[in-house]
Scaffold this motif. Structure first.
Motif, PDB file in Angstrom:
ATOM      1  N   ALA A   9     -56.392  57.399 -55.365  1.00 24.80           N
ATOM      2  CA  ALA A   9     -57.540  57.811 -56.175  1.00 24.80           C
ATOM      3  C   ALA A   9     -57.330  57.446 -57.643  1.00 24.80           C
ATOM      4  CB  ALA A   9     -57.782  59.308 -56.019  1.00 24.80           C
ATOM      5  N   GLU A  10     -56.118  57.638 -58.154  1.00 28.14           N
ATOM      6  CA  GLU A  10     -55.822  57.265 -59.538  1.00 28.14           C
ATOM      7  C   GLU A  10     -55.969  55.759 -59.747  1.00 28.14           C
ATOM      8  OE1 GLU A  10     -52.611  60.374 -61.256  1.00 28.14           O
ATOM      9  OE2 GLU A  10     -51.852  59.045 -59.694  1.00 28.14           O
ATOM     10  N   LEU A  11     -55.484  54.986 -58.784  1.00 30.20           N
ATOM     11  CA  LEU A  11     -55.588  53.528 -58.892  1.00 30.20           C
ATOM     12  C   LEU A  11     -57.031  53.065 -58.762  1.00 30.20           C
ATOM     13  CD1 LEU A  11     -52.394  52.433 -56.930  1.00 30.20           C
ATOM     14  CD2 LEU A  11     -52.730  52.573 -59.423  1.00 30.20           C
ATOM     15  N   ALA A  12     -57.829  53.768 -57.963  1.00 30.52           N
ATOM     16  CA  ALA A  12     -59.259  53.444 -57.867  1.00 30.52           C
ATOM     17  C   ALA A  12     -59.940  53.662 -59.214  1.00 30.52           C
ATOM     18  CB  ALA A  12     -59.918  54.282 -56.778  1.00 30.52           C
ATOM     19  N   THR A  13     -59.552  54.718 -59.915  1.00 26.37           N
ATOM     20  CA  THR A  13     -60.092  54.958 -61.254  1.00 26.37           C
ATOM     21  C   THR A  13     -59.694  53.823 -62.197  1.00 26.37           C
ATOM     22  OG1 THR A  13     -60.096  57.354 -60.953  1.00 26.37           O
ATOM     23  CG2 THR A  13     -60.103  56.552 -63.222  1.00 26.37           C
ATOM     24  N   ALA A  14     -58.434  53.388 -62.124  1.00 27.01           N
ATOM     25  CA  ALA A  14     -57.973  52.270 -62.963  1.00 27.01           C
ATOM     26  C   ALA A  14     -58.761  51.003 -62.646  1.00 27.01           C
ATOM     27  CB  ALA A  14     -56.477  52.040 -62.766  1.00 27.01           C
ATOM     28  N   ALA A  15     -59.012  50.750 -61.362  1.00 30.12           N
ATOM     29  CA  ALA A  15     -59.775  49.567 -60.955  1.00 30.12           C
ATOM     30  C   ALA A  15     -61.220  49.654 -61.459  1.00 30.12           C
ATOM     31  CB  ALA A  15     -59.749  49.407 -59.440  1.00 30.12           C
ATOM     32  N   ASP A  16     -61.823  50.832 -61.327  1.00 31.20           N
ATOM     33  CA  ASP A  16     -63.195  51.015 -61.809  1.00 31.20           C
ATOM     34  C   ASP A  16     -63.265  50.828 -63.320  1.00 31.20           C
ATOM     35  OD1 ASP A  16     -63.941  51.570 -59.205  1.00 31.20           O
ATOM     36  OD2 ASP A  16     -64.079  53.742 -59.516  1.00 31.20           O
ATOM     37  N   LEU A  17     -62.279  51.359 -64.036  1.00 31.08           N
ATOM     38  CA  LEU A  17     -62.244  51.202 -65.488  1.00 31.08           C
ATOM     39  C   LEU A  17     -62.089  49.732 -65.861  1.00 31.08           C
ATOM     40  CD1 LEU A  17     -62.164  52.287 -68.367  1.00 31.08           C
ATOM     41  CD2 LEU A  17     -59.708  52.702 -68.045  1.00 31.08           C
ATOM     42  N   CYS A  18     -61.246  49.022 -65.156  1.00 31.85           N
ATOM     43  CA  CYS A  18     -61.042  47.594 -65.412  1.00 31.85           C
ATOM     44  C   CYS A  18     -62.374  46.844 -65.284  1.00 31.85           C
ATOM     45  CB  CYS A  18     -59.994  47.047 -64.439  1.00 31.85           C
ATOM     46  SG  CYS A  18     -59.574  45.315 -64.687  1.00 31.85           S
ATOM     47  N   GLY A  19     -63.093  47.093 -64.201  1.00 28.27           N
ATOM     48  CA  GLY A  19     -64.397  46.454 -64.006  1.00 28.27           C
ATOM     49  C   GLY A  19     -65.400  46.857 -65.068  1.00 28.27           C
ATOM     50  N   TYR A  20     -65.395  48.130 -65.446  1.00 30.69           N
ATOM     51  CA  TYR A  20     -66.308  48.636 -66.470  1.00 30.69           C
ATOM     52  C   TYR A  20     -66.051  47.948 -67.813  1.00 30.69           C
ATOM     53  CZ  TYR A  20     -68.539  52.015 -69.624  1.00 30.69           C
ATOM     54  OH  TYR A  20     -69.308  52.599 -70.595  1.00 30.69           O
ATOM     55  N   LEU A  21     -64.783  47.839 -68.194  1.00 33.80           N
ATOM     56  CA  LEU A  21     -64.456  47.189 -69.463  1.00 33.80           C
ATOM     57  C   LEU A  21     -64.824  45.714 -69.447  1.00 33.80           C
ATOM     58  CD1 LEU A  21     -61.023  48.894 -70.228  1.00 33.80           C
ATOM     59  CD2 LEU A  21     -63.226  49.352 -71.325  1.00 33.80           C
ATOM     60  N   PRO A  49     -58.927  40.047 -71.278  1.00 30.52           N
ATOM     61  CA  PRO A  49     -58.705  38.640 -70.925  1.00 30.52           C
ATOM     62  C   PRO A  49     -57.715  37.962 -71.860  1.00 30.52           C
ATOM     63  CG  PRO A  49     -61.045  39.153 -70.973  1.00 30.52           C
ATOM     64  CD  PRO A  49     -60.324  40.345 -71.531  1.00 30.52           C
ATOM     65  N   MET A  50     -56.965  37.025 -71.296  1.00 33.19           N
ATOM     66  CA  MET A  50     -55.993  36.266 -72.083  1.00 33.19           C
ATOM     67  C   MET A  50     -56.222  34.779 -71.835  1.00 33.19           C
ATOM     68  SD  MET A  50     -52.589  38.555 -71.411  1.00 33.19           S
ATOM     69  CE  MET A  50     -51.597  37.636 -72.562  1.00 33.19           C
ATOM     70  N   GLY A  51     -56.247  34.002 -72.903  1.00 34.58           N
ATOM     71  CA  GLY A  51     -56.407  32.556 -72.775  1.00 34.58           C
ATOM     72  C   GLY A  51     -57.701  32.197 -72.071  1.00 34.58           C
ATOM     73  N   GLU A  52     -57.600  31.345 -71.069  1.00 34.40           N
ATOM     74  CA  GLU A  52     -58.775  30.885 -70.330  1.00 34.40           C
ATOM     75  C   GLU A  52     -59.237  31.870 -69.266  1.00 34.40           C
ATOM     76  OE1 GLU A  52     -60.459  28.038 -71.131  1.00 34.40           O
ATOM     77  OE2 GLU A  52     -59.044  27.971 -72.814  1.00 34.40           O
ATOM     78  N   ASP A  53     -58.410  32.862 -68.961  1.00 37.17           N
ATOM     79  CA  ASP A  53     -58.734  33.858 -67.942  1.00 37.17           C
ATOM     80  C   ASP A  53     -59.731  34.851 -68.534  1.00 37.17           C
ATOM     81  OD1 ASP A  53     -58.804  35.654 -65.860  1.00 37.17           O
ATOM     82  OD2 ASP A  53     -56.693  36.223 -65.983  1.00 37.17           O
ATOM     83  N   VAL A  54     -60.929  34.941 -67.974  1.00 37.14           N
ATOM     84  CA  VAL A  54     -61.967  35.805 -68.528  1.00 37.14           C
ATOM     85  C   VAL A  54     -61.983  37.189 -67.889  1.00 37.14           C
ATOM     86  CG1 VAL A  54     -63.442  33.868 -69.176  1.00 37.14           C
ATOM     87  CG2 VAL A  54     -63.714  34.933 -66.925  1.00 37.14           C
ATOM     88  N   ARG A  55     -61.095  37.431 -66.933  1.00 36.94           N
ATOM     89  CA  ARG A  55     -61.084  38.702 -66.212  1.00 36.94           C
ATOM     90  C   ARG A  55     -60.141  39.701 -66.878  1.00 36.94           C
ATOM     91  NH1 ARG A  55     -62.764  38.463 -60.743  1.00 36.94           N
ATOM     92  NH2 ARG A  55     -62.996  40.669 -61.175  1.00 36.94           N
ATOM     93  N   TRP A  56     -60.538  40.955 -66.894  1.00 32.07           N
ATOM     94  CA  TRP A  56     -59.641  42.037 -67.270  1.00 32.07           C
ATOM     95  C   TRP A  56     -58.685  42.258 -66.105  1.00 32.07           C
ATOM     96  CZ3 TRP A  56     -59.913  45.579 -71.578  1.00 32.07           C
ATOM     97  CH2 TRP A  56     -60.846  45.199 -72.553  1.00 32.07           C
ATOM     98  N   ARG A  57     -57.511  42.793 -66.365  1.00 28.24           N
ATOM     99  CA  ARG A  57     -56.495  43.003 -65.328  1.00 28.24           C
ATOM    100  C   ARG A  57     -55.875  44.388 -65.449  1.00 28.24           C
ATOM    101  NH1 ARG A  57     -57.209  38.789 -61.811  1.00 28.24           N
ATOM    102  NH2 ARG A  57     -57.494  36.901 -63.008  1.00 28.24           N
ATOM    103  N   VAL A  58     -55.576  44.989 -64.302  1.00 33.03           N
ATOM    104  CA  VAL A  58     -54.767  46.204 -64.268  1.00 33.03           C
ATOM    105  C   VAL A  58     -53.329  45.733 -64.133  1.00 33.03           C
ATOM    106  CG1 VAL A  58     -54.230  48.335 -63.033  1.00 33.03           C
ATOM    107  CG2 VAL A  58     -56.613  47.548 -63.189  1.00 33.03           C
ATOM    108  N   VAL A  59     -52.481  46.143 -65.071  1.00 29.70           N
ATOM    109  CA  VAL A  59     -51.098  45.681 -65.124  1.00 29.70           C
ATOM    110  C   VAL A  59     -50.168  46.845 -64.777  1.00 29.70           C
ATOM    111  CG1 VAL A  59     -49.307  44.691 -66.607  1.00 29.70           C
ATOM    112  CG2 VAL A  59     -51.699  43.998 -66.895  1.00 29.70           C
ATOM    113  N   PHE A  60     -49.243  46.580 -63.867  1.00 33.89           N
ATOM    114  CA  PHE A  60     -48.238  47.556 -63.468  1.00 33.89           C
ATOM    115  C   PHE A  60     -46.898  47.098 -64.026  1.00 33.89           C
ATOM    116  CE2 PHE A  60     -51.555  47.441 -60.354  1.00 33.89           C
ATOM    117  CZ  PHE A  60     -51.771  48.765 -60.015  1.00 33.89           C
ATOM    118  N   GLU A  61     -46.313  47.898 -64.905  1.00 34.95           N
ATOM    119  CA  GLU A  61     -45.008  47.532 -65.430  1.00 34.95           C
ATOM    120  C   GLU A  61     -43.942  47.847 -64.382  1.00 34.95           C
ATOM    121  OE1 GLU A  61     -44.330  49.060 -69.363  1.00 34.95           O
ATOM    122  OE2 GLU A  61     -45.648  47.530 -70.182  1.00 34.95           O
TER     123      GLU A  61
END
Length: 114
Positions: free
Chosen positions: A88-100, A58-70
């Motif tokens: 499938a790889e992106l689903a893993t990234a999404a699951d990890l984001c939620g887990y963290l 999370p950054m600033g007032e945003d309390v959510r983790w984010r998956v960032v694509f450069e």
């Protein structure tokens, strides 16, 4: 924030990978933050695309983790099978984001108040 330390993020990542049995390419790298703390950045390398993907706390007032694509300069053209593998790889990234996100909220709630 203590949940952004490299050691804490590595522990959580190890638990995530052990529970799932996948995500072997994901790693925590050193990211110095503006406070001089030993911060970590969770990088999710993709086998089926060349873009860099990471999970941002999370950054600033945003309390959510984010998956960032450069951004990347070149287009990616994938077959149906490669696209399915990327999904499938992106689903893993999404699951990890939620887990963290869940782990960091629990970590903050369990911390003694000052």
């Amino acid at each position: 924030m203590p949940y952004r330390s490299r050691a804490t993020l590595q522990l959580w990542l190890d638990e995530f990978i052990a529970a799932r049995g996948d995500g072997d390419l994901i790693k925590v790298v050193i990211q110095d933050d503006s406070w001089g703390d030993d911060g970590g950045l969770v990088v999710v390398p993709l086998r089926n695309a060349s873009t860099t993907v990471y999970v941002r706390p999370p950054m600033g007032e945003d309390v959510r983790w984010r998956v960032v694509f450069e951004p990347q300069l070149d287009e990616v053209a994938l077959s149906a099978e490669e696209t399915s593998a990327l999904v499938a790889e992106l689903a893993t990234a999404a699951d990890l984001c939620g887990y963290l996100e869940v782990r960091s909220v629990a970590h903050i709630e369990a911390a003694p108040s000052a």
